[in-house]
Every structure is written in structure tokens, then in C-alpha cells.
Design a protein around this motif. Structure first.
Motif, PDB file in Angstrom:
ATOM      1  N   LEU A   1       0.840  -1.213   0.000  1.00  0.00           N
ATOM      2  CA  LEU A   1       0.000   0.000   0.000  1.00  0.00           C
ATOM      3  C   LEU A   1       0.870   1.256   0.000  1.00  0.00           C
ATOM      4  O   LEU A   1       0.568   2.238  -0.689  1.00  0.00           O
ATOM      5  N   MET A   2       1.945   1.224   0.791  1.00  0.00           N
ATOM      6  CA  MET A   2       2.845   2.384   0.857  1.00  0.00           C
ATOM      7  C   MET A   2       3.519   2.628  -0.485  1.00  0.00           C
ATOM      8  O   MET A   2       3.914   3.753  -0.800  1.00  0.00           O
TER       9      MET A   2
ATOM     10  N   MET B   1     -12.384   2.738   0.216  1.00  0.00           N
ATOM     11  CA  MET B   1     -11.647   3.624   1.117  1.00  0.00           C
ATOM     12  C   MET B   1     -10.254   3.946   0.560  1.00  0.00           C
ATOM     13  O   MET B   1      -9.774   5.064   0.692  1.00  0.00           O
ATOM     14  N   TRP B   2      -9.625   2.957  -0.073  1.00  0.00           N
ATOM     15  CA  TRP B   2      -8.316   3.192  -0.680  1.00  0.00           C
ATOM     16  C   TRP B   2      -8.414   4.272  -1.754  1.00  0.00           C
ATOM     17  O   TRP B   2      -7.519   5.114  -1.881  1.00  0.00           O
ATOM     18  N   GLU B   3      -9.507   4.252  -2.495  1.00  0.00           N
ATOM     19  CA  GLU B   3      -9.677   5.230  -3.582  1.00  0.00           C
ATOM     20  C   GLU B   3      -9.996   6.630  -3.051  1.00  0.00           C
ATOM     21  O   GLU B   3      -9.610   7.625  -3.651  1.00  0.00           O
TER      22      GLU B   3
ATOM     23  N   GLN C   1      -5.540   7.114   5.193  1.00  0.00           N
ATOM     24  CA  GLN C   1      -6.293   6.537   6.312  1.00  0.00           C
ATOM     25  C   GLN C   1      -6.367   5.017   6.172  1.00  0.00           C
ATOM     26  O   GLN C   1      -6.247   4.287   7.163  1.00  0.00           O
ATOM     27  N   PHE C   2      -6.557   4.573   4.933  1.00  0.00           N
ATOM     28  CA  PHE C   2      -6.654   3.126   4.703  1.00  0.00           C
ATOM     29  C   PHE C   2      -5.322   2.433   5.015  1.00  0.00           C
ATOM     30  O   PHE C   2      -5.305   1.378   5.663  1.00  0.00           O
TER      31      PHE C   2
ATOM     32  N   ARG D   1      -5.062   2.068   8.604  1.00  0.00           N
ATOM     33  CA  ARG D   1      -5.895   0.971   9.124  1.00  0.00           C
ATOM     34  C   ARG D   1      -5.200  -0.378   8.946  1.00  0.00           C
ATOM     35  O   ARG D   1      -5.236  -1.231   9.836  1.00  0.00           O
ATOM     36  N   ILE D   2      -4.580  -0.557   7.794  1.00  0.00           N
ATOM     37  CA  ILE D   2      -3.879  -1.824   7.539  1.00  0.00           C
ATOM     38  C   ILE D   2      -2.676  -1.947   8.480  1.00  0.00           C
ATOM     39  O   ILE D   2      -2.361  -3.039   8.961  1.00  0.00           O
ATOM     40  N   GLU D   3      -2.022  -0.828   8.754  1.00  0.00           N
ATOM     41  CA  GLU D   3      -0.900  -0.870   9.704  1.00  0.00           C
ATOM     42  C   GLU D   3      -1.394  -1.308  11.085  1.00  0.00           C
ATOM     43  O   GLU D   3      -0.758  -2.126  11.752  1.00  0.00           O
TER      44      GLU D   3
END
Lengths: 199, 102
Positions: A86-87, A163-165, A170-171, A174-176
């Protein structure tokens, strides 16, 4: 009437230096440490309170537990890789790694199910003796945490795209946080494995 | 370097793979040591020492504690204090029982 908004969920709070979500997750993990700590303490008390205690490998399946340890360690690395993806703005890879994490968690539960099934077949229940009581309590509570992790990760896998879009930072946060929880579950098992199975 | 930069994350990914290899290796070592049939106290010490190394690797790299902010360490310090107290409780209880018996 104004709508209440939780602030600093995607940007670090100026006072703490971390997002409120991450701070909350660490506070939650601190309470989890105390939960498992109390049970570890009970284990020590029960074990030191008797003159004889069975060696874990006499009653428990060490090869299966070793396999489960390797499964959980692998799931921990795929979880952190999903966050890293994601990063790097690679949503496809994120989904792949998260899906692998969930599958590995399910594999862990299946192996645990075999282990429990074998115990029940031989009429070994929590009520059988103190050893099985603490074994089922500790591994059962840990198993419930694995199920909780599967539910959270599955939610992010199937409903995370929107949410990713709209809120990518923030997304990723959340995954972190979900990852922090998952690594904690791995951490607990790292200590449960030698304590219950090898000593 | 910015911890969120592409270069940093790409470097971290390589670290994650190395940590994974170390964890897998230490798991095998833990099991191998258990077959050596060491005296009980030594067996406990070795098993918990290896578990401590593995746990530290997970916390430091996967949970990013190496680069975490002070507030998180403050929370963990309080947690560690209470956790240590919890684990000391059996020893305190045993000491009380022993003094009662004697």
C-alpha cells in the motif's frame, strides 16, 4: 447540530506524534498483554505448585505445532508486505498479500482443529487434568484471536477498495493497525509454542 | 530519510524477508534444542531466550518499534512493569505458602 469528527486518524497528532488510530491500537495491545500475562502467570503458578508436571511433547504434537509456528510467522511477513505494498501504491499486491495472510490464518486454524480433534478422540478435555485445562485455555483464547484477525483482514480485503480510492492514507493506517494486531497474535504464539509444547 | 518514501519502503521489504528467514531458522533451533534433553532450568532458559529474540525481531521490524515515537514506548514501559508484576505473583504466592508450611 454539528457532526462529531474523530481527528488525526490519517495524520499524526501534533502532541503524540502518531495517529489516534495507532495510539488506540497500542493501548488495546497493552490490555491484551495483561490478558495473556494473567494466563501465563496462572500457568506458572499451576506448574510450580505441583511436584510433577508432564513434558509437553509427551501429550502434544510437536511437529504439528512447529508447522503452525512456521505458518503464523509466514502470515506475519505477508501481513507486513501487504502494508508495504500500500505504501508503494500497489493495491493489487496488497490484496494478494492480505489474501495469503488470511489463507495462512485459516490453515493455522485447520491444523489446530486437527490437533483438538485428536485430543477429543482420545477423550482429552479441559476437565481431564490441569495440564489440559491450561493448554486448552491458552491455545483456545489464542485461536479466538486468530479468528478475530481473519474477520478484520477479510473485511479490509473485500471492502477496502473504496476507502483506498477516497482516503488512501487513512486506509494504509488501518492496515498498519490491523498488522500490529496480527503481529501481536504471532508474538503470543512465539511464547506459547515453547512453553506448552517443548518444556 | 523519509520513512514513508518509496526507497525506504523498498529497503524495508528486503529487511522483512531477512527477518522472516531468521524467525524460521530460530523456530527450527528451538525444536532442535528441545531434543537435547537439557536439564529443566537450562531448557527453560534457552527456550525463553530464543523466544525473546524472536519476539524482539517481530516487535522491532514487523511492528516498526525501531522507528516508533516516544509515546508508544511510554505505554509499553507501563505495560512491561505490570506484566512483570503479574509474572512475579506466583513467586510471591509460593514464598508465602513455603513460609506458612515451615
Amino acid at each position: 447540530m454539528s457532526t462529531a469528527v474523530i481527528r488525526y486518524i490519517d495524520k499524526p497528532h501534533p502532541v503524540t506524534g502518531v495517529t489516534n488510530a495507532k495510539l488506540g491500537t497500542w493501548c488495546f495491545l497493552a490490555s491484551e498483554v495483561m490478558l495473556f500475562g494473567a494466563l501465563f502467570s496462572a500457568y506458572v503458578l499451576l506448574r510450580t505448585g505441583v511436584s510433577e508436571w508432564p513434558h509437553g511433547s509427551q501429550f502434544l504434537n510437536v511437529p504439528l505445532a512447529t508447522l503452525n509456528t512456521l505458518i503464523l510467522i509466514t502470515s506475519s511477513v505477508t501481513m507486513v508486505m501487504s502494508w508495504a505494498s500500500l505504501m508503494l501504491k500497489q493495491f493489487g499486491k496488497y490484496r494478494l498479500y492480505l489474501a495469503i495472510t488470511i489463507l495462512l490464518a485459516l490453515a493455522f486454524l485447520v491444523v489446530k482443529g486437527f490437533e483438538y480433534g485428536h485430543k477429543f478422540e482420545h477423550h482429552h478435555f479441559p476437565s481431564t487434568n490441569t495440564f489440559y485445562a491450561i493448554y486448552f485455555t491458552l491455545t483456545g483464547l489464542h485461536g479466538l484471536h486468530v479468528i478475530g484477525g481473519v474477520v478484520v483482514n477479510a473485511y479490509f480485503l473485500f471492502f477496502g477498495k473504496r476507502m483506498w480510492e477516497t482516503h488512501p492514507e487513512q486506509f494504509a493506517g488501518r492496515i498498519e493497525c490491523a498488522g500490529l494486531y496480527w503481529h501481536f497474535v504471532d508474538l503470543v504464539w512465539i511464547f506459547l509454542f515453547p512453553v506448552l509444547y517443548l518444556l | 530519510m523519509d520513512h514513508g518514501s518509496k526507497e525506504h519502503i523498498e529497503r524495508q521489504v528486503k529487511v522483512y524477508i531477512s527477518v522472516f528467514a531468521a524467525l524460521a531458522f530460530l523456530t527450527v533451533v528451538t525444536v532442535a534444542v528441545s531434543y537435547l534433553k537439557l536439564p529443566f532450568a537450562a531448557g527453560v532458559a534457552v527456550a525463553l531466550f530464543i523466544a525473546l529474540i524472536k519476539g524482539s525481531l517481530v516487535a522491532a521490524f514487523f511492528m516498526h518499534l525501531l522507528t516508533e515515537k516516544q509515546i508508544i514506548f511510554s505505554i509499553l514501559a507501563v505495560t512491561a512493569l505490570f506484566f512483570a508484576f503479574l509474572l512475579l505473583l506466583p513467586a510471591i504466592t509460593s514464598a508465602e505458602v513455603m513460609s506458612y508450611v515451615s
